[in-house]
Design an enzyme around this catalytic site. Structure first.
Site, PDB file in Angstrom:
ATOM      1  N   CYS A  71       2.403  -4.878   7.030  1.00  0.00           N
ATOM      2  CA  CYS A  71       1.946  -4.917   5.772  1.00  0.00           C
ATOM      3  C   CYS A  71       3.044  -4.011   5.026  1.00  0.00           C
ATOM      4  CB  CYS A  71       0.807  -4.202   5.641  1.00  0.00           C
ATOM      5  SG  CYS A  71      -0.757  -4.756   5.756  1.00  0.00           S
ATOM      6  N   HIS A  88       0.693  -1.381   0.007  1.00  0.00           N
ATOM      7  CA  HIS A  88       0.141  -0.110   0.089  1.00  0.00           C
ATOM      8  C   HIS A  88       0.800   1.340  -0.048  1.00  0.00           C
ATOM      9  CE1 HIS A  88       0.507   0.879   4.454  1.00  0.00           C
ATOM     10  NE2 HIS A  88       0.720  -0.234   4.482  1.00  0.00           N
TER      11      HIS A  88
END
Length: 510
Positions: free
Chosen positions: A415, A396
């Site tokens: 992440c 992301h």
């Protein structure tokens, strides 16, 4: 005339930089192998492992190992140090006197060594709580049966190992460091005042040697001013090393930089051995189009049709929030994503926050969960690269850009944050003919999805030693301590770990 099969155990290399020094090699001689001396009944009694039993059941318990085949096997296992493995892991040092036991031991050794080369000696699923990277699928019994028939056991065994340029380079580097460790000729750089550009010091010569050994100076680098002057080229090499290890890249050789340069050959050999094992875990044919994220070195590579399309830095999970080793396809882009805060972050990071904070961050409650609405402060930034897995791990964007400029980029909650994520999304969209669709949905400002026409396999790897674009082996700190887990599973002693501290007080993003 009686013949023997000679198995040379080269102790200096075979210590595998584990413990102690031995400059000798010893030979184990196996008595003549003759399959006619082995009865089916005796062989059944001698075989204990399931794989060997399956092998012999398909042959009606007929012995197979002639002198020639057995010598081929012994010669091949003798070369196990090329794979950072010990021959004694597979063949016993003591020669079984009973012919049936000799037969059984040879088959067991062939199957075990083949499996170690094909899939690794350690099963990563048993070492790590999460490991979903695709692994090689092999039928050792069928492979050995054919190799026996074709009389090419050694060739078949060697073909089980990874055949990549990187694996070969790691093998060469392992043998170099193992030999250096056994030679007792290492000369660490002595402690003292910090070394910096312009300084003349007798230790600079050893510093230059260390930078050459680690690939930061060319092997033929030499200074016209002599080896005691800390020249600008040496400073540049020191800065590159510092950046690679997450240190302040000031070009000054202080205690932390000195500790890296003084990493022993024994520890380097052990680190390479662990990373060779990791390569054996991986499926032999990597997808031609894929994204590989090296979470130890904090960069990603995007491969398109077998060619490197893009390379950029990333921020990955910090200590206690490690990014797991996953194989997971990317299946869509999410423009202007919202973010449902995971329970773990909610409990650790948001419990002490008040209403003003939630309002400023555009965090609301929906169905009993905290959700951050799309916008400039959203923790996922302007784009999310959605992946199919059960661990809520994905790539992301991020509004927290500063960490990309840091040499040490283990700073997320698990992440993968991508540098210039919008540029990366544009690249992927263009490659899949989705440029207009993605741009239009991004411009609207609302959360919208763009399905990829072809899913892109993503591999989240943890490689603390790897081959770079200049064909140099690079080393990275064991930020998660996972090298130690693999090393212990391989039966190796512990090394001195260069720890990476957890970042406290950072942003709440995943």
């Amino acid at each position: 005339m009686r013949s023997t099969i000679s198995i040379i155990l080269a102790s200096a290399a075979l210590s595998l930089a584990g413990c102690g020094r031995s400059d000798s090699a010893h030979s184990v001689e196996w008595a003549e192998v003759n399959p006619d001396d082995v009865s089916p009944a005796a062989l059944k009694a001698a075989v204990s492992d399931p794989a060997s039993r399956k092998f012999y059941e398909a042959r009606n318990w007929k012995a197979v190992w002639t002198d020639g085949l057995a010598q081929d096997l012994a010669d091949t296992i003798h070369r196990a140090p090329e794979h950072a493995l010990l021959p004694t892991m597979f063949l016993p040092e003591a020669t079984p006197e009973d012919p049936a036991r000799r037969e059984a031991e040879l088959t067991k050794a062939a199957l075990a060594y083949g499996l170690a080369l094909a899939q690794g000696r350690v099963n990563p699923v048993e070492v790590f709580q999460v490991y979903t990277l695709p692994r090689p699928k092999v039928d050792m019994v069928a492979g050995l049966t054919k190799a026996i028939q074709d009389e090419n056991v050694g060739e078949w065994l060697e073909a089980q190992a990874p055949q990549t340029e990187e694996y070969q380079a790691l093998s060469k580097a392992f043998l170099h460091y193992a030999q250096l460790a056994s030679s007792g000729t290492e000369q660490p750089i002595a402690a003292g005042e910090p070394l910096k550009v312009g300084v003349t010091d007798p230790r600079v010569g050893r510093l230059i040697d260390g930078l050459r050994e680690n690939g930061y100076l060319a092997a033929d680098y030499a200074q016209s001013e002599g080896d005691q002057l800390f020249a600008p080229q040496v400073e540049a090499a020191v800065k590159a090393l510092q950046r690679d290890y997450g240190l302040k890249d000031d070009g000054v050789v202080g205690p932390d930089t000195l500790a890296i340069l003084n990493t022993s050959a024994q520890d380097r050999a052990r680190q390479i051995a662990v990373n060779m094992e990791r390569r054996r875990w991986l499926a032999r044919e990597a997808p031609q189009t894929r994204i590989d994220v090296n979470t130890a070195a904090t960069f990603l590579e995007y491969w398109k049709d077998g060619r490197l399309r893009d390379r950029r830095v990333v921020v990955v999970g910090q200590t206690d929030w490690e990014t797991p080793q996953l194989g997971s396809p990317m299946f869509r882009l999410v423009a202007n994503p919202d973010w449902t805060v995971p329970r773990s972050i909610e409990q650790d990071e948001l419990a002490s926050k008040g209403a003003a904070y939630f309002a400023a961050q555009r965090i609301v409650q929906k169905n009993g969960r905290y959700v951050q609405l799309p916008g400039p402060k959203n923790a996922l930034g302007q784009v999310k690269f959605d992946m199919q897995n059960t661990h809520a791990i994905y790539l992301h964007d991020t509004p927290s850009k500063a960490l990309f400029q840091s040499a040490e980029r283990h700073g997320s909650h698990g992440c993968v944050r991508v540098f210039d994520a919008l540029g990366f999304a544009d690249l992927i969209a263009a490659d899949q003919g989705l440029t207009e669709d993605f741009a239009a949905k991004l411009a609207k400002g609302d959360t919208a999805f763009v399905q990829l026409k072809q899913k892109i396999p993503v591999r989240l790897l943890y490689h603390t030693a790897y081959l770079d674009g200049a064909n140099q082996i690079r080393f990275r700190a064991d930020a998660y301590g996972w090298d130690e887990l693999v090393s212990a599973a391989l039966g190796r002693p512990k090394s001195v770990r260069q720890k990476v501290k957890r970042r406290d007080g950072g942003d709440i993003g995943p």
